[in-house]
Write a protein that holds these residues in place. Structure first.
Motif, short mmCIF file in Angstrom:
data_model
loop_
_atom_site.label_atom_id
_atom_site.label_comp_id
_atom_site.label_asym_id
_atom_site.label_seq_id
_atom_site.Cartn_x
_atom_site.Cartn_y
_atom_site.Cartn_z
N ARG A 63 0.84 -1.21 0.00
CA ARG A 63 0.00 0.00 0.00
C ARG A 63 0.87 1.25 0.00
O ARG A 63 0.56 2.23 -0.70
N PHE A 64 1.92 1.23 0.79
CA PHE A 64 2.84 2.38 0.83
C PHE A 64 3.46 2.64 -0.54
O PHE A 64 3.44 3.78 -1.04
N LEU A 65 3.97 1.61 -1.17
CA LEU A 65 4.61 1.79 -2.48
C LEU A 65 3.63 2.29 -3.52
O LEU A 65 3.96 3.14 -4.35
N ALA A 66 2.40 1.78 -3.48
CA ALA A 66 1.40 2.18 -4.46
C ALA A 66 0.98 3.64 -4.28
O ALA A 66 0.56 4.30 -5.24
N ALA A 67 1.10 4.17 -3.06
CA ALA A 67 0.66 5.54 -2.78
C ALA A 67 1.72 6.59 -3.12
O ALA A 67 1.41 7.79 -3.17
N LEU A 68 2.94 6.19 -3.37
CA LEU A 68 4.00 7.15 -3.70
C LEU A 68 3.77 7.74 -5.09
O LEU A 68 3.35 7.04 -6.01
N THR A 69 4.07 9.01 -5.24
CA THR A 69 3.92 9.65 -6.56
C THR A 69 5.25 10.15 -7.14
O THR A 69 5.36 10.32 -8.35
N LEU A 70 6.25 10.38 -6.30
CA LEU A 70 7.55 10.86 -6.78
C LEU A 70 8.60 9.77 -6.80
O LEU A 70 9.78 10.06 -7.02
N VAL A 71 8.20 8.54 -6.59
CA VAL A 71 9.14 7.44 -6.42
C VAL A 71 8.77 6.29 -7.35
O VAL A 71 7.62 5.84 -7.37
N ASP A 72 9.73 5.83 -8.14
CA ASP A 72 9.51 4.67 -9.01
C ASP A 72 9.60 3.39 -8.19
O ASP A 72 10.47 3.26 -7.32
N GLU A 73 8.73 2.43 -8.48
CA GLU A 73 8.88 1.10 -7.89
C GLU A 73 9.79 0.30 -8.81
O GLU A 73 9.37 -0.22 -9.84
N ALA A 74 11.05 0.23 -8.43
CA ALA A 74 12.08 -0.38 -9.29
C ALA A 74 13.14 -1.02 -8.41
O ALA A 74 13.24 -0.72 -7.22
N THR A 75 13.98 -1.86 -9.02
CA THR A 75 14.88 -2.68 -8.22
C THR A 75 16.31 -2.21 -8.19
O THR A 75 17.16 -2.91 -7.65
N SER A 76 16.63 -1.07 -8.72
CA SER A 76 18.00 -0.60 -8.65
C SER A 76 18.11 0.50 -7.60
O SER A 76 17.16 0.81 -6.89
N PHE A 77 19.29 1.09 -7.50
CA PHE A 77 19.48 2.22 -6.58
C PHE A 77 20.56 3.13 -7.13
O PHE A 77 21.31 2.77 -8.05
N GLY A 78 20.63 4.34 -6.59
CA GLY A 78 21.66 5.28 -6.99
C GLY A 78 21.29 6.15 -8.17
O GLY A 78 22.13 6.89 -8.68
N GLY A 79 20.04 6.10 -8.64
CA GLY A 79 19.64 6.87 -9.80
C GLY A 79 19.17 8.27 -9.45
O GLY A 79 18.92 8.61 -8.29
N VAL A 80 19.01 9.10 -10.48
CA VAL A 80 18.58 10.47 -10.27
C VAL A 80 17.12 10.54 -9.83
O VAL A 80 16.70 11.52 -9.20
N ARG A 81 16.33 9.54 -10.16
CA ARG A 81 14.95 9.47 -9.70
C ARG A 81 14.86 8.50 -8.53
O ARG A 81 15.40 7.39 -8.58
N SER A 82 14.17 8.90 -7.48
CA SER A 82 14.03 8.03 -6.32
C SER A 82 13.30 6.76 -6.72
O SER A 82 12.41 6.76 -7.57
N ALA A 83 13.70 5.66 -6.07
CA ALA A 83 13.10 4.36 -6.35
C ALA A 83 12.99 3.59 -5.04
O ALA A 83 13.80 3.78 -4.12
#
Length: 375
Positions: free
Chosen positions: A312-332
């Motif tokens: 539920r938390f992940l689905a409610a985020l709007t500025l964060v991609d649900e993705a499996t990497s880290f260190g990118g310019v877009r939050s994930a």
């Protein structure tokens, strides 16, 4: 010596030439003109490429600014990890791996054991790998560990390993060479996935291994040639181009991650909050001593009550991609247990902070946490 922000924008660039770009474009070539004897730097595309050479020089300058280092680039971080392990280990050798490191390490363990290599494991925290080090040929360290964010003392472990005749390799992916320099702390290899924070845009796969020992570099380079785990010229050029913003990205991501961790500390539904920059974190004291000031990485980890709450938390985020990497310019962010292979609770979240304004990101996370509570 110049600062990191200056170094990253100049690293690996050729001498200026009239009417030429500062960073030459990628060289696409399977073979090169080769009259006479088969000698020279560039002979065949699996051996070397001018675009790789510039990138490797640049990474070497970042991993070891004060001493010459040799860097070998690969098609992925796992290719770099495999090259170091399999170029150095033989049947009958023993290797020490972390039991809380990257989730493909158990698969690597199985392959090593099938070749007759003894694999020992221990946790990253409390330098526990020291307890299983005697007689090993190679010690593999991952600090901060992924995804648990534990930290071990590289200098202490490296000194102990060398006293026992073992080589030391450090996975430096999460810290980047701007956050931590394993070669300066005694490691023989600094290895990383360039897919993540080093290049930071989530658009290429890349890996590398750096060492100050030319013979070790040659062995890793021969492994790359033998198995063909070479980086593409376009990926290499994109990676080199991306290095110019590394200092800016690391600074913003580290500040944002610490700010997010501080905000999360006040949430009663969160347990197991980890970030090395938090003064309350179990790894903080060692991280301060070993890592560069204010550069404790972009990753924050924490646990929500259960799988459904986390989803539920992940689905409610709007500025964060649900993705499996880290260190990118877009939050994930992701619920890490969905992959298996990591010893984490079902509600465990690995959160990678990007370069968004921290106040905007924190507001989005707090709103998503509130929504997950009410649903």
């Amino acid at each position: 010596m110049t600062g990191d922000g200056t170094r990253v924008v100049r690293a690996g660039l050729p001498e200026p030439a009239a009417h030429e770009p500062s960073l030459p474009g990628p060289v696409f070539a399977a073979h090169f003109h080769l009259p006479g004897d088969a000698t020279g730097t560039y002979t065949y595309g699996r051996d070397a490429n001018p675009t790789w050479s510039l990138l490797e020089e640049a990474i070497g300058e970042l991993e070891s600014p004060e001493q010459p280092a040799h860097t070998v680039a690969f098609a992925s971080g796992m290719a770099a990890i495999a090259a170091v392990l399999f170029s150095q280990l033989r049947s009958g050798d023993a290797v020490v791996l972390p039991n809380d490191g990257y989730q493909l390490l158990p698969a690597v363990r199985g392959r090593l054991e099938s070749y007759g290599v003894e694999v020992r494991t221990a946790p990253t925290a409390h330098d526990a790998q020291l307890d299983v080090l005697d007689g090993a040929r190679l010690l593999w360290i991952e600090t901060p560990s992924n995804p648990g964010l534990d930290v071990c003392d590289i200098r202490r472990l490296a000194d102990a390993a060398h006293a026992r005749g073992a080589l030391v390799a450090v996975d430096n992916t999460l810290a980047t060479p701007l956050g931590q320099r394993p070669l300066d702390l005694g490691a023989d290899f600094s290895v990383a996935s360039g897919t993540k924070a080093l290049t930071g845009h989530g658009d290429i796969l890349l890996g590398y291994a750096s060492t100050r020992d030319a013979a070790l570099a040659d062995a890793v380079r021969l492994w790359r040639k033998t198995v063909g785990a070479i980086p593409g010229p376009m990926e290499s050029w994109l990676a080199h181009r991306s290095l110019a913003t590394l200092a800016l990205r690391v600074r913003q991501q580290s500040a944002g991650a610490l700010a997010l961790a501080e905000a999360l500390a006040a949430r009663p539904e969160i347990t197991g909050l980890r970030h090395p920059g938090l003064p309350s974190d179990p790894a903080h004291r060692l991280a301060v001593a070993q890592m560069r000031p204010g550069r404790f990485g972009s990753v924050v980890s924490f646990t929500l009550p259960d799988k459904d709450h986390a989803e539920r938390f992940l689905a409610a985020l709007t500025l964060v991609d649900e993705a499996t990497s880290f260190g990118g310019v877009r939050s994930a962010a992701e619920r890490r247990a969905r992959w298996g292979g990591d010893a984490v609770p079902e509600g465990f979240i690995r959160f990678s902070v990007g370069i968004e304004e921290p106040e905007d990101l924190i507001a989005d996370v707090m709103r998503a946490l509130d929504a997950a509570q009410r649903t």
